[in-house]
Design an enzyme around this catalytic site. Structure first.
Site, PDB file in Angstrom:
ATOM      1  N   GLN A  53       0.875  -1.261   0.093  1.00 29.03           N
ATOM      2  CA  GLN A  53       0.062  -0.208   0.191  1.00 29.03           C
ATOM      3  C   GLN A  53       0.865   1.090  -0.035  1.00 29.03           C
ATOM      4  O   GLN A  53       0.316   2.162  -0.408  1.00 29.03           O
ATOM      5  CB  GLN A  53      -0.878   0.320   1.177  1.00 29.03           C
ATOM      6  CG  GLN A  53      -2.160  -1.060   1.193  1.00 29.03           C
ATOM      7  CD  GLN A  53      -1.776  -2.189   2.026  1.00 29.03           C
ATOM      8  OE1 GLN A  53      -0.458  -2.749   1.752  1.00 29.03           O
ATOM      9  NE2 GLN A  53      -2.486  -3.088   2.403  1.00 29.03           N
ATOM     10  N   ASP A  76      -6.707   1.062  12.543  1.00 31.30           N
ATOM     11  CA  ASP A  76      -7.922   0.403  11.960  1.00 31.30           C
ATOM     12  C   ASP A  76      -8.687   0.114  13.336  1.00 31.30           C
ATOM     13  O   ASP A  76      -9.875  -0.196  13.431  1.00 31.30           O
ATOM     14  CB  ASP A  76      -7.418  -1.136  11.570  1.00 31.30           C
ATOM     15  CG  ASP A  76      -7.001  -0.741  10.096  1.00 31.30           C
ATOM     16  OD1 ASP A  76      -5.858  -0.682   9.903  1.00 31.30           O
ATOM     17  OD2 ASP A  76      -7.780  -0.941   9.208  1.00 31.30           O
ATOM     18  N   ASN A 100      -2.916  -1.515  13.415  1.00 30.67           N
ATOM     19  CA  ASN A 100      -2.656  -0.952  12.103  1.00 30.67           C
ATOM     20  C   ASN A 100      -2.028  -1.750  11.354  1.00 30.67           C
ATOM     21  O   ASN A 100      -1.744  -2.994  11.755  1.00 30.67           O
ATOM     22  CB  ASN A 100      -1.888   0.462  12.445  1.00 30.67           C
ATOM     23  CG  ASN A 100      -2.112   1.267  10.996  1.00 30.67           C
ATOM     24  OD1 ASN A 100      -3.018   1.353  10.624  1.00 30.67           O
ATOM     25  ND2 ASN A 100      -0.673   1.761  10.387  1.00 30.67           N
TER      26      ASN A 100
HETATM   27  O1  MRU Z   1      -5.422  -3.678   4.708  1.00 25.15           O
HETATM   28  P1  MRU Z   1      -5.680  -2.148   4.500  1.00 25.15           P
HETATM   29  O2  MRU Z   1      -5.022  -1.559   3.260  1.00 25.15           O
HETATM   30  O3  MRU Z   1      -7.119  -1.883   4.524  1.00 25.15           O
HETATM   31  O4  MRU Z   1      -4.943  -1.592   5.916  1.00 25.15           O
HETATM   32  C1  MRU Z   1      -5.054  -0.148   5.834  1.00 25.15           C
HETATM   33  C2  MRU Z   1      -4.374   0.522   7.144  1.00 25.15           C
HETATM   34  O5  MRU Z   1      -3.865  -0.258   7.985  1.00 25.15           O
HETATM   35  C3  MRU Z   1      -4.330   2.086   7.447  1.00 25.15           C
HETATM   36  O6  MRU Z   1      -3.196   2.371   8.092  1.00 25.15           O
HETATM   37  C4  MRU Z   1      -5.619   2.399   8.503  1.00 25.15           C
HETATM   38  O7  MRU Z   1      -6.916   1.609   7.788  1.00 25.15           O
HETATM   39  C5  MRU Z   1      -6.031   3.527   8.615  1.00 25.15           C
HETATM   40  S1  MRU Z   1      -6.572   4.411   7.054  1.00 25.15           S
HETATM   41  C6  MRU Z   1      -7.112   5.960   7.427  1.00 25.15           C
END
Ligand code: MRU
Length: 340
Positions: free
Chosen positions: A186, A227, A237
């Site tokens: 990501q 999260d 997170n």
């Molecule tokens: O697996 P993902 O890409 O959904 O994980 C996203 C994250 O861990 C982000 O840091 C978190 O959701 C915060 S988004 C503002």
């Protein structure tokens, strides 16, 4: 700014985050089942964006005339860690219950309207997080971030990247280091792309370089998203966040978490009880469809980790900045939210 999730002509339209940065394609979800698949497959991802997607998914289910409980259960089963998913479903459930007895047309209109309100509020919340975090960002230094907590992870502007955007807008003269964020990349695919769109100076590093740069004196602070945040300030997170937090503390670099109050889960005393999503082995054994490990390799793939509160310098929310002891400061923020 990039449009992550929109409501257009009776459909939820998502930028397909599995194809970025190589292709900028949009996917229209016209049923709650399509939305559930989009969340599960990470076409839309990031805790606040998942919340908006779930709200729109519930609205789609109501438009379809599907059984309401089935709609909510299907959406709730998509991803277990981001509490925003459950927060949004609960909000839509409460509204639906309050509309009992009204004509079907009116119920549909109001549910769609509510999903759009969740989206609009999220953008405003991110801007407030940015405003509240800006003073914490040291001028003229580099900000390190992990995963993507940007416009792509929200309805717009971002949480961690919202703080970074606000610091840039305030003329702080910062640049950004983005961890690539194995295994789903990501950071490399989304954070770098998103910041480039805004002309924010960004350098990509691999996750295992974070310690090297945190020791160098170049990093002014770390800012990440979340999260789910437990009542004691433990933060779930993207996996790898915990290592960054420990390395930040070791090197005297402040470690900030930027998140909306809807990411707080004050029903959990500590982060030990946060459910951690386990994802497919292929995310680890393969990179962009290319196999990089021997066939049959045994794999662990927890998508998130929990950073103990003692590593968290502060939690930046739309209602203000919380510091230790988090039991008290987060409870106060929760109360503020309930008063609104
Ligand atoms: O697996 P993902 O890409 O959904 O994980 C996203 C994250 O861990 C982000 O840091 C978190 O959701 C915060 S988004 C503002």
């Amino acid at each position: 700014m990039v449009e992550t999730i929109q409501w257009i002509d009776g459909a939820a339209v998502l930028i397909d985050q599995t194809r970025l940065p190589l292709e900028e394609k949009y996917v229209a979800c016209r049923t709650y089942e399509e939305m559930a698949a989009a969340i599960r497959d990470m076409i839309v991802r990031g805790a606040p964006a998942i919340g908006v997607a779930a709200a729109m998914g519930v609205a789609l289910g109501v438009l379809q005339g599907a059984e309401f409980e089935t709609v909510c259960e299907t959406l709730a089963k998509t991803r277990p860690t981001a509490v925003n998913l459950f927060w949004a479903i609960d909000r839509m459930k409460r509204l639906y219950a309050s509309l009992a007895g009204q004509p079907r047309d009116a119920i549909c209109r109001r549910m769609v309207q509510e999903a759009q309100i969740v989206r609009e509020e999220d953008i405003a919340i991110c801007r407030a997080i940015g405003r509240n975090g800006v003073e914490l960002v040291p001028a003229g230094k580099t900000v390190l971030t992990h995963c993507n907590a940007g416009a792509l992870a929200t309805a717009g502007y971002g949480t961690a990247l919202g703080v970074i955007r606000a610091a840039v807008e305030a003329g702080k003269g910062i640049d950004v280091f983005a961890d690539e964020t194995r295994p789903f990349l990501q950071g490399a695919r989304l954070t770098v792309w998103e910041l480039q769109q805004d002309g924010i100076e960004t350098t990509l590093i691999t996750d295992n370089m974070a310690g090297h740069f945190l020791k160098s004196g170049r990093i002014g602070c770390v800012v990440v998203g979340a999260d789910r945040i437990a009542a004691n300030g433990d933060v779930a997170n993207k996996v790898g966040t915990y290592s960054v937090a420990v390395l930040a503390k070791e090197n005297g670099v402040p470690f900030y978490v930027a998140a909306p109050v809807s990411t707080l889960d004050l029903t959990l005393a500590t982060g030990d009880r946060i459910p951690i999503e386990q994802r497919a082995a292929a995310e680890v054994t393969h990179v962009f469809g290319q196999q990089v490990a021997p066939a049959g390799t045994r794999v662990e793939n927890p998508a998130f980790d929990v950073t103990p509160a003692r590593y968290v310098t502060a939690i930046i929310t739309e209602h203000g900045v919380a510091r230790a002891p988090y039991e008290r400061s987060l409870r106060e923020l929760g109360k503020q939210e309930n008063r609104q």
